[in-house]
Every structure is written in C-alpha cells, then in structure tokens.
Design an enzyme around this catalytic site. Structure first.
Site, short mmCIF file in Angstrom:
data_model
loop_
_atom_site.label_atom_id
_atom_site.label_comp_id
_atom_site.label_asym_id
_atom_site.label_seq_id
_atom_site.Cartn_x
_atom_site.Cartn_y
_atom_site.Cartn_z
N GLN A 91 0.65 -1.28 0.09
CA GLN A 91 0.00 -0.09 0.06
C GLN A 91 0.69 1.20 0.07
OE1 GLN A 91 -4.25 -0.14 1.60
NE2 GLN A 91 -3.27 1.51 3.27
N GLU B 122 -3.13 9.76 -0.63
CA GLU B 122 -2.28 10.35 0.29
C GLU B 122 -1.34 11.40 -0.30
OE1 GLU B 122 -1.16 7.43 3.00
OE2 GLU B 122 -3.10 6.85 3.80
N ASP C 19 4.19 0.34 4.22
CA ASP C 19 2.99 -0.48 4.72
C ASP C 19 2.37 -1.45 3.84
OD1 ASP C 19 0.59 -0.70 5.90
OD2 ASP C 19 -0.07 1.28 5.55
N GLU D 52 5.22 -1.82 8.30
CA GLU D 52 3.92 -1.63 8.70
C GLU D 52 2.92 -2.70 8.44
OE1 GLU D 52 0.11 1.29 8.83
OE2 GLU D 52 2.15 2.25 8.47
N ASP E 83 -0.57 -1.56 12.73
CA ASP E 83 -1.61 -0.74 12.70
C ASP E 83 -2.90 -1.65 12.96
OD1 ASP E 83 -3.53 0.98 11.81
OD2 ASP E 83 -2.82 0.97 9.56
N LYS F 275 -3.52 6.02 15.64
CA LYS F 275 -4.32 6.76 14.89
C LYS F 275 -5.93 7.12 15.70
CE LYS F 275 -3.77 4.56 10.28
NZ LYS F 275 -4.09 3.42 9.44
N ARG G 19 -5.08 9.32 8.50
CA ARG G 19 -5.89 8.53 7.74
C ARG G 19 -5.73 9.12 6.31
NH1 ARG G 19 -8.29 4.58 11.11
NH2 ARG G 19 -8.08 3.27 9.36
N SER G 20 -6.12 8.07 5.38
CA SER G 20 -6.39 8.42 3.98
C SER G 20 -7.46 9.54 3.55
CB SER G 20 -6.50 7.18 3.27
OG SER G 20 -7.65 6.44 3.45
N LYS H 46 3.25 9.61 10.47
CA LYS H 46 2.89 9.30 9.02
C LYS H 46 1.84 10.22 8.61
CE LYS H 46 1.66 5.49 7.31
NZ LYS H 46 1.00 4.09 7.31
#
EC number: 4.2.1.11
Length: 426
Positions: free
Chosen positions: A163, A205, A242, A285, A312, A337, A366-367, A388
């Site tokens: 990702q 992102e 990630d 991650e 995560d 998060k 977050r995205s 991040k």
C-alpha cells in the site's frame, strides 16, 4: 471559567469528498476549540466504529448526520457545564454514555470530534499551544516524517500490492531540513517516473501511483530519485513500507495478485526479509494480517532486531490489542490513529503503554483527511518521534507538516529532531 457552554457539530467533507464530522466547543471564558475527524480507506476489523447514516440517497450512504445529531443532542446534554480541563472525565463520560465496546452507538467519529475539540478549547483557555497543553515541558521532540511517496494497494488504482512506500529522512539535523529532503526526493521521483514513461498521477495520500510491476521496482525508483537529489540511501534517508497485508490475506494465503504470487505466512516473511536485505528498509507496517498472530511471530523473530515492525490493523491504537501483542511478542512498534480508538485519553494510554514496553510509536493520519492539523501537535505532545501524514502533495497532508514547522520554530533551541535514534539502533 473552563466549563463547557456550547458544543456544535456539523457535516463537512474530507479529502476524498466523503462526509465527516467537525465539532466546535466553546467554554465559559470564551475559549474555542475546533476539530475535524479523519476516516480510513483500509480499516482494521477491531477499530472503533465510525457512524455513517446508510441513506443511499445522500452521499451514497456515507452521510454522518446521525453522528452530528449525537453530538448536538446527547453529548451536549451530558457535557454541558463540565470542566474542559478534566479531559479524562469527559472522555469517560462519553464512553459510558455510548455503552458499547467499540463506540458504535454514538459513533467514534462523534466522540472523537468532541474529545479533540475539548482539548483544543482547554489549551486556548490556558494560553498554551495544544502540544504544550497535552505534553507539558517534555513536548519538544520533532518527529521523523514517514513520507508516503509511492502508493499502491487500497490507496491507488495500480497493480502494486503493497500500500505505501515511504522515505524517512533520518539523517537531517532538524525537522525543517527533513521536510526539505523529502520534498526534493519527491520532485526527483516525479522526474524519474516521467522520464521512464510512467504516469505521475497521485493517490489518496499525495504519493505517486505509477503502473510498476513490483515492489522492487517501486523501491528502486525511490532510491534512484534520492541519490539523484544528492542524498545517500541508508544514511541520509531510509525506507519504510506499509504492506497492509490484511487487505490481501485470503484463506490463509497472502495473495500478491499484482506480482502473481500466492504465499503462505512463512513465505510472506521471507518475501519481506528479501526486500529488507536488498534495500535500506528500516520500518515495515502491517507486514502480516491483523489476526495472523503466528505469522506476526515469525516476522518479529526474523526481522524484529533490525527492522521496526509497526502494528496498525494488528493493534488499532487499542491498549487491549497491544497487550496481546506484548504477551505474544508480536511487532515492536504501534501506529497511533486517534480515530481507531476514539478519544484523546485512550490515545495517550496506548502511547504510554507502548513506550513503557520499549515499543516505538508512530502518529498517523488516515487516507481521508481534512485541514485539521491536531495530529502534528499530538506527535510532539506524546513524544512519538515519528509521524505518518502522507506525501509532499495535497494540502490536507501539508497542513500537518506546516504545523510541525511552526512548532519547531516556536520551540527554537529547545527543539530536538528525533532522527535515526528513534529507530533504536536499527
């Protein structure tokens, strides 16, 4: 003077054009706090639940009017007159009022919006920036940015299974210089991709989402771009992944469809170890699926001493899930998060628990983001040492980086850039 006199929620849009919750809190002395809640694309099964309306005639069912109504109704009634400086009491009141283990009745998006807006209002009342209000005098460490410059998986429409491919400018003396290095590598990567005939469209992102054939291709492009910009890979900057492995774990196998691979957990560990041998990857991650504890144990035993292994989906910022990881010896780092757990107090607890166990922590966006830059302050307040928050494109990502520049400037000679030391000898 710091009693809550008004709470107002509204439906706004996030960076993907989906509705989210924004909350304003006003105190008796006139102090004001505002917070907007982010939303994830790849979400862990164990996360707190964001409440969506499900009415297909509005925003395809993604409206958040029910969460907004919960804030303006039940939560306002419960918190009106409560002292905003008592953050833990406020968060506990909301958790009790919700009454579910995952905040699904009122919605984690409703509860978090209030929790963060209360903290911001209390900080304003105290005449302090948020990072100092939450973190006190020890809040002076600027985090290493983990910059997601090539997107794949759920964040992009391309054949790359992993990702996120990130650069960590660990060799810089300051956060400002780290940001400069990241920007220069980002622009160098754009040129390298363009010269090779790839598109330079960006994903959710802000990272590029080129049609590359494999993870190795993506990593090679990043190293080449970094070195073309005058930086040495493995020294000035290192790499992070990630994997988001939960997204492609099916029937006990890791289905890397883009690369045409179907791997069992042991083979997946070997695949990741091979990448880490070939490239200066110091952070991975979600290398294994969220409930593949045996796979996580294999990965930790094989790579844990030389690579930061971040949980995560594995931990979802939840102290109970983190305790499972500590007991079983899974991973060595936690991604933080705020909307996975749903209150500021529980976020602080998760970071404290990780640090006590000698795990590192990474504050994360977050995205689906907004212009809200709260997580920049929290990264400093909680001494995470890493953040991040996407690429060097899209203003919703840059809002966090720019806030960190302001914090570094305000701290002046008290500021410390975390640098390579945050990776604990790796």
């Amino acid at each position: 003077m710091t009693e809550i006199v008004d709470i107002i929620a509204r439906e706004i849009l996030d960076s993907r054009g989906n509705p989210t919750v924004e909350v304003d809190v006003v105190l008796e002395d006139g102090a004001f706090g505002r917070a907007a809640v982010p939303s994830g694309a790849s979400t862990g099964a164990h996360e707190a639940v964001e409440k969506r309306d499900g009415d297909k005639s509005r925003y395809g069912g993604k409206g958040v009017k029910s969460a907004v109504d919960a804030v303006n109704g039940e939560l306002f009634d419960a918190l009106s007159g409560v002292d905003a400086e008592d953050q833990r009491r406020i968060d506990n009141l909301m958790i009790a009022l919700d009454g579910t283990p995952n905040k699904s009745r009122l919605g984690a998006n409703a509860i978090l919006g209030v929790s963060l807006a209360v903290a911001k209002a209390a900080a304003e009342s105290a005449g302090l920036p948020l990072y100092k209000y939450v973190g006190g005098v020890s809040a002076r460490v600027l985090p290493v940015p983990m910059m997601n410059i090539i997107n794949g998986g759920a964040h992009a429409d391309n054949p790359i299974d992993i990702q996120e491919f990130m650069i960590l400018p660990t060799g810089s003396p300051t956060f400002a210089e780290a940001l400069r290095m990241g920007a220069e590598i980002f622009h160098g990567l754009k040129k390298a991709l363009k010269d090779a005939g790839h598109n330079t469209n960006v994903g959710d992102e802000g990272g590029f989402a080129p049609n590359l054939g494999s993870a190795e291709d993506a990593l090679a492009f990043i190293v080449k771009a970094g070195e073309a910009a005058g930086y040495k890979s493995g020294e000035d900057f290192v790499l992070g992944l990630d994997v988001a492995a939960t997204e492609f774990f099916k029937n006990g196998k890791y289905e890397l469809e883009g690369e045409g691979k179907s791997l069992d957990p042991a083979q997946m560990v070997d695949y990741l170890a091979g990448l880490a041998d070939k490239f200066p990857i110091l952070s991975i991650e979600d290398g294994m699926s969220e409930d593949d504890f045996d796979g996580w144990k294999l990965l930790t035993d094989k790579l844990g001493k030389k690579v930061q292994l971040v949980g995560d989906d594995l931990f979802v910022t939840n102290p109970k899930r983190l305790q499972i990881g500590l007991d079983k010896g899974l991973a060595n780092s936690i991604l933080i998060k705020v909307n996975q757990i749903g209150t500021l107090s529980e976020t602080i607890d998760a970071v404290d628990m990780a640090h006590r166990a000698a795990y590192t922590s990474v504050m994360s966006h977050r995205s689906g983001e907004t212009e809200d830059s709260t997580i920049a302050d929290l990264a400093v307040a909680l001494n995470c040492g890493q953040i991040k928050t996407g690429s060097l494109a899209r203003s919703d990502r840059l809002a966090k980086y720019n806030q960190l520049l302001r914090i570094e400037e305000a701290l002046d000679d008290q500021a410390v850039y975390a640098g390579r030391a945050v990776l604990k000898g790796r």
